[in-house]
Scaffold this motif. Structure first.
Motif, mmCIF file in Angstrom:
data_model
loop_
_atom_site.group_PDB
_atom_site.id
_atom_site.type_symbol
_atom_site.label_atom_id
_atom_site.label_comp_id
_atom_site.label_asym_id
_atom_site.label_seq_id
_atom_site.Cartn_x
_atom_site.Cartn_y
_atom_site.Cartn_z
ATOM 1 N N VAL A 1 0.839 -1.207 0.000
ATOM 2 C CA VAL A 1 0.000 0.000 0.000
ATOM 3 C C VAL A 1 0.872 1.256 0.000
ATOM 4 C CG1 VAL A 1 -1.699 1.317 1.325
ATOM 5 C CG2 VAL A 1 -1.943 -1.154 1.120
ATOM 6 N N LEU A 2 1.884 1.290 0.866
ATOM 7 C CA LEU A 2 2.710 2.503 0.967
ATOM 8 C C LEU A 2 3.552 2.723 -0.293
ATOM 9 C CD1 LEU A 2 3.744 2.297 4.718
ATOM 10 C CD2 LEU A 2 2.152 3.901 3.698
ATOM 11 N N ASN A 3 3.969 1.618 -0.932
ATOM 12 C CA ASN A 3 4.684 1.762 -2.203
ATOM 13 C C ASN A 3 3.777 2.388 -3.256
ATOM 14 O OD1 ASN A 3 7.252 0.837 -1.627
ATOM 15 N ND2 ASN A 3 6.684 -1.304 -1.896
ATOM 16 N N GLU A 4 2.550 1.912 -3.292
ATOM 17 C CA GLU A 4 1.575 2.429 -4.274
ATOM 18 C C GLU A 4 1.238 3.888 -4.006
ATOM 19 O OE1 GLU A 4 -0.931 -1.637 -4.793
ATOM 20 O OE2 GLU A 4 -2.082 0.208 -4.530
ATOM 21 N N ILE A 5 0.987 4.167 -2.726
ATOM 22 C CA ILE A 5 0.512 5.500 -2.333
ATOM 23 C C ILE A 5 1.542 6.593 -2.626
ATOM 24 C CG2 ILE A 5 0.071 6.888 -0.221
ATOM 25 C CD1 ILE A 5 -2.383 5.384 -1.242
ATOM 26 N N GLY A 6 2.823 6.264 -2.469
ATOM 27 C CA GLY A 6 3.854 7.282 -2.627
ATOM 28 C C GLY A 6 4.008 7.828 -4.042
ATOM 29 N N GLU A 7 3.626 7.028 -5.049
ATOM 30 C CA GLU A 7 3.890 7.424 -6.442
ATOM 31 C C GLU A 7 3.164 8.694 -6.856
ATOM 32 O OE1 GLU A 7 2.900 4.040 -8.831
ATOM 33 O OE2 GLU A 7 4.418 2.787 -7.862
ATOM 34 N N LYS A 8 1.857 8.727 -6.581
ATOM 35 C CA LYS A 8 1.039 9.854 -7.071
ATOM 36 C C LYS A 8 1.459 11.191 -6.448
ATOM 37 C CE LYS A 8 -3.592 11.492 -6.980
ATOM 38 N NZ LYS A 8 -4.554 11.452 -5.917
ATOM 39 N N PRO A 9 1.582 11.276 -5.102
ATOM 40 C CA PRO A 9 2.007 12.564 -4.541
ATOM 41 C C PRO A 9 3.382 12.995 -5.031
ATOM 42 C CG PRO A 9 1.664 10.941 -2.791
ATOM 43 C CD PRO A 9 1.196 10.329 -4.051
ATOM 44 N N GLN A 10 4.278 12.021 -5.299
ATOM 45 C CA GLN A 10 5.609 12.397 -5.800
ATOM 46 C C GLN A 10 5.482 13.063 -7.170
ATOM 47 O OE1 GLN A 10 8.845 11.875 -4.042
ATOM 48 N NE2 GLN A 10 9.051 13.515 -5.516
ATOM 49 N N GLU A 11 4.610 12.496 -8.024
ATOM 50 C CA GLU A 11 4.387 13.090 -9.357
ATOM 51 C C GLU A 11 3.812 14.494 -9.226
ATOM 52 O OE1 GLU A 11 1.943 10.579 -11.809
ATOM 53 O OE2 GLU A 11 3.361 8.922 -11.635
ATOM 54 N N ILE A 12 2.827 14.649 -8.344
ATOM 55 C CA ILE A 12 2.190 15.960 -8.158
ATOM 56 C C ILE A 12 3.212 16.958 -7.622
ATOM 57 C CG2 ILE A 12 0.436 17.219 -6.827
ATOM 58 C CD1 ILE A 12 -1.301 14.713 -6.975
ATOM 59 N N LEU A 13 4.038 16.497 -6.683
ATOM 60 C CA LEU A 13 5.046 17.384 -6.097
ATOM 61 C C LEU A 13 6.053 17.832 -7.162
ATOM 62 C CD1 LEU A 13 6.255 18.740 -3.578
ATOM 63 C CD2 LEU A 13 7.518 16.654 -3.147
ATOM 64 N N ASN A 14 6.491 16.883 -8.010
ATOM 65 C CA ASN A 14 7.448 17.234 -9.075
ATOM 66 C C ASN A 14 6.856 18.300 -9.993
ATOM 67 O OD1 ASN A 14 9.107 15.320 -7.986
ATOM 68 N ND2 ASN A 14 8.689 13.756 -9.520
ATOM 69 N N LEU A 15 5.588 18.109 -10.323
ATOM 70 C CA LEU A 15 4.888 19.060 -11.206
ATOM 71 C C LEU A 15 4.793 20.436 -10.548
ATOM 72 C CD1 LEU A 15 3.294 18.660 -13.955
ATOM 73 C CD2 LEU A 15 1.249 18.741 -12.555
ATOM 74 N N GLU A 16 4.462 20.408 -9.276
ATOM 75 C CA GLU A 16 4.298 21.659 -8.521
ATOM 76 C C GLU A 16 5.632 22.402 -8.415
ATOM 77 O OE1 GLU A 16 1.528 24.121 -6.693
ATOM 78 O OE2 GLU A 16 1.240 22.284 -7.833
ATOM 79 N N LEU A 17 6.700 21.638 -8.169
ATOM 80 C CA LEU A 17 8.023 22.264 -8.056
ATOM 81 C C LEU A 17 8.464 22.863 -9.386
ATOM 82 C CD1 LEU A 17 9.809 19.623 -5.774
ATOM 83 C CD2 LEU A 17 9.146 21.932 -5.128
ATOM 84 N N GLU A 18 8.084 22.178 -10.460
ATOM 85 C CA GLU A 18 8.424 22.680 -11.797
ATOM 86 C C GLU A 18 7.736 24.032 -12.033
ATOM 87 O OE1 GLU A 18 7.939 19.573 -14.787
ATOM 88 O OE2 GLU A 18 7.534 21.214 -16.212
ATOM 89 N N ILE A 19 6.484 24.118 -11.631
ATOM 90 C CA ILE A 19 5.735 25.369 -11.796
ATOM 91 C C ILE A 19 6.357 26.477 -10.937
ATOM 92 C CG2 ILE A 19 3.487 26.467 -11.288
ATOM 93 C CD1 ILE A 19 2.308 23.674 -12.203
#
Lengths: 464, 293
Positions: A439-457
């Motif tokens: 579960v924790l492996n799965e859960i971590g992926e999406k917020p990491q993607e969102i965070l990367n996108l947010e940092l890029e902005i």
């Protein structure tokens, strides 16, 4: 057609005029509009500070208005260009609001006013800063401690003045305080007794299931109160976020913590725990699980004392730090707080900061914090502050804020989203019995993607 | 257009101007601007930044979007037929000649008048695993371990559906009005011909009130896709996303995460889904719905 044009013109003019807030004056004083989420005695405490400020000078008048659902209303007001000049929110929203450009940077104001890191408890100062800038001012901080019911400790043969300090001790205490009742005979057994009698946890759990023994008292349940389903890993030495850009949900310490959580529902029985928990009354009521003696030990904030005092004044209780996996970390806690922010687009920024400056004077901060029965966020307090404080364990909670391992929610602008994902993870593990690692492996992926996108902005906008 | 016609036009427009202003400000402008925002990164505090189809692409990659869509379709597919059966059955019963009929009609309509927030709080207690009235009756009926409705991902959605059946008063009233329009002469003729009650329902009543059924089902579909208040108040989308319905997720994206562009793209996808279903229903209705006129 001229009439139609006239109507449209009048309508548009009216809209523009009504949508822009002008600086208001009251008896020659500039009015600072201040939205606050507090109601009841907490609001009254701040009102005293506001009244004191208004009496202290003749240039500014702070007009405090209690506002429900302040997060949403503040967004709408700020986006519409008509925000209040001051607003009381939570530390957890500060990084998000700062990253989105919704609040005013207070760094220069603080520097000019001589307000700095040394004036505050170090961790509290961290909570009001983000990416090296000051965005908010702490009003009342809070640490989350470990509460226990001394009467239930005594009944279970435990020393009422000796709370558990490690997770292993907590497990044993919980087993000794968790009681099941035989429906027909009325005989009561603690889980610990059943384990001793039947020779193991599996046997005890099976016995409870086969005999359909309902739980009538819980020692400790990680699901109660369920407000911070993400924090257990910290007590195992883990973290959910490594600043500035790493989501660490699947750290081995977090996995270990979630496995530990699962042991509670496994040993006491899924159906039993869910049914028993669903009977808990609301937090702010005499039916509160801890206040009504249904649960003997609980993780709760400094504020719980206010509710004990109101709904169960005769209760014998204690407060300390949450037990940790290893002894080295004992004394740590989650720390958060209420803060004042100046929304972007506020009309009276300087005047609003005058109030903030006034509030940070020790005597005013202590007035607010003692009335709200919390500790002062300032590094120094006046001699009588603690001796006159109504909260019997206020020093304990203050000490928790000073611990070097004390932590807060992950301080990232995507926290609301990440928090929802972690809550889902917790539900899947606690209620669904799923494998924590998966579960924790799965859960971590999406917020990491969102965070990367947010940092890029943020990078594109030159904010980092 | 002569002077008198122009005057009439101006007067007419003036009379409906409050509506026009309201429509343009609160419906048309947000509706059109949301198309633009759906192609932007827009957090409401800073100017929107054009990102093309990125929101739509990310949406299709978003697992929670699919969960919310699944939850919503689950609700619609189960709730619509169930609500039709329950409301039609109750309307048929309320259309019979029994003592105290007005009383029964009021009883079934009253829950519709209760505000949704109050109703949700009430049902929170009724679904309580320990003290809830629902489980109390289930235990009395011999169910040894009734479900922990809202605390269990398996039962949370069915619980919301059950709650939805509580507020069918509006649909019942509309069905009842339709039933009372069915000509007595046709039913009496059927009686004389020896028709059973089910013959009358399926061969006379249903075809005659088919426009009413069509209207009610269409409205139910549109409303069901916009389910929000109950999960927002009762579960917050949990446990484990089991009640994260489409509109709730849209709200979370817009007002908790400040992702207005993303939320706008979700809104447009929902609009397209509802539009397609409505057009499909209208197409079917041409064959299946009987308009006497």
């Amino acid at each position: 057609m001229r009439i139609i044009k006239l109507i449209i013109l009048v309508f548009l003019t009216g809209s523009i005029v009504s949508c822009s807030r002008k600086i208001e004056y009251r008896e020659g004083r500039i009015v600072v509009s201040y939205w606050e989420k507090w109601t009841g005695f907490e609001k009254e405490a701040m009102q005293k500070v506001v009244d004191k400020f208004n009496d202290s000078q003749d240039m500014i008048y702070v007009d405090m208005l209690p506002v429900s659902a302040i997060d949403q209303k503040l967004i709408v007001a700020t986006a519409s260009g008509v925000p209040p000049d001051l607003a009381g929110v939570w530390t957890k929203t500060v990084p998000t609001l700062a990253d989105k450009g919704a609040i005013t940077d207070l760094t220069e104001f603080c520097r000019e006013a001589g307000i700095g890191q040394d004036d505050f408890i170090p961790f509290i100062w961290e909570l009001i800063t983000h990416r090296g800038r000051v965005w908010a001012m702490m009003t009342t901080p809070a640490t989350i401690g470990f509460y226990w019911n001394k009467r239930l400790f005594r009944e279970a043969g435990l020393d009422p003045n000796k709370p558990p300090k490690t997770i292993d001790e907590l497990d044993v205490y919980s087993d000794k305080l968790t009681v099941f009742e035989h429906k027909e005979t009325g005989k009561r057994y603690t889980y610990y007794e059943l384990v001793q009698k039947l020779g193991g946890q599996e046997e005890a759990t099976e016995y409870i299931k086969l005999n359909n023994l309902p739980m009538i008292q819980a020692g400790f349940l990680p699901s109660e109160p369920g407000w911070w389903p993400w924090l257990w890993g910290y007590f195992f030495g883990g973290t959910m976020f490594e600043a500035p850009d790493k989501i660490t949900a699947n750290q081995k310490e977090n996995i270990e913590a979630y496995k530990w959580i699962q042991t509670y529902i496994k040993k006491y029985g899924e159906y039993n725990v869910k049914k028993f928990s669903s009977g808990f009354g609301s937090f702010s009521s005499p039916q509160n699980a801890f206040l009504s003696g249904k649960i003997a030990m609980e993780l709760q904030g400094v504020w719980l004392y206010n509710f004990i005092d109101k709904y169960s004044p005769g209760m014998q209780w204690g407060a300390a730090a949450m037990p940790t996996k290893d002894k080295e970390h004992y004394g740590m806690a989650m720390c958060e707080g209420d803060v004042l922010i100046i929304p972007q687009g506020a009309k009276c920024v300087k005047e609003a900061f005058e109030f903030i400056k006034f509030l940070t004077k020790p005597e005013n901060m202590e007035l607010l914090c003692s009335e709200q029965r919390k500790f002062s966020p300032l590094s120094e307090v006046t001699p009588g502050f603690y001796s006159q404080h109504k909260h019997p364990y206020i020093r304990v909670f203050r000490k928790l804020a000073e611990n070097k391992y004390t932590f807060s929610f992950p301080r990232t602008g995507i926290w609301t989203e990440y928090n929802r994902d972690l809550t889902e993870a917790y539900h899947r593990i606690w209620l669904g019995g799923e494998n924590p690692e998966k579960v924790l492996n799965e859960i971590g992926e999406k917020p990491q993607e969102i965070l990367n996108l947010e940092l890029e902005i943020l990078r594109k906008r030159g904010k980092i | 257009m002569n002077k008198s016609e122009r005057n009439n036009l101006i007067k007419g427009l003036l009379f409906i101007s409050p509506w026009i202003i309201g429509f343009v400000t609160f419906v048309l402008y947000p509706f059109l601007s949301s198309i633009y925002y759906s192609f932007c990164h827009f957090n409401v505090f800073e100017p929107p930044q054009w990102i093309g189809f990125a929101n739509y692409i990310n949406l299709f990659k978003d697992k929670v979007f699919w969960i919310s869509l699944y939850n919503t379709f689950f609700y619609v597919i189960i709730f619509i037929p169930l609500s039709f059966i329950v409301s039609m059955t109750l309307a048929l019963l309320l259309n019979t000649k029994v003592k105290g009929l007005s009383f029964y009609r009021i009883i079934f309509y009253i829950p519709t008048l209760v505000p949704m927030v109050a109703l949700s709080i009430l049902w929170l207690w009724m679904f309580n695993g320990e003290y809830g009235i629902l489980n109390h009756f289930l235990i009395k009926m011999g169910v040894p371990k009734p479900p922990n409705w809202l605390a269990d991902p398996r039962y949370a959605k069915p619980a919301i559906i059950i709650m939805g059946l509580w507020t069918l008063g509006q649909a019942i009233i509309i069905y009842l009005a339709g039933l009372q329009d069915v000509p007595r002469s046709l039913l009496e003729s059927a009686d004389i011909d020896g028709a059973k009650w089910y013959h009358k329902i399926f061969h006379i009543i249903m075809p005659l009130i088919s426009p009413v059924i069509f209207f009610n089902i269409l409205m139910s579909v549109i409303i069901s896709f916009q389910l929000f208040a109950q999960p927002f108040i009762m579960t917050g989308g949990g446990p484990g996303r089991s009640t994260t319905f489409y509109l709730l997720y849209l709200y979370q994206k817009a007002f908790e995460d400040f992702r207005m562009g993303y939320a706008s793209s979700m809104a447009w996808i929902l609009f397209i889904i509802i539009l397609v279903l409505t057009l499909f229903s209208i197409k079917i209705s041409k064959k299946k719905v009987y308009y006497g006129g």
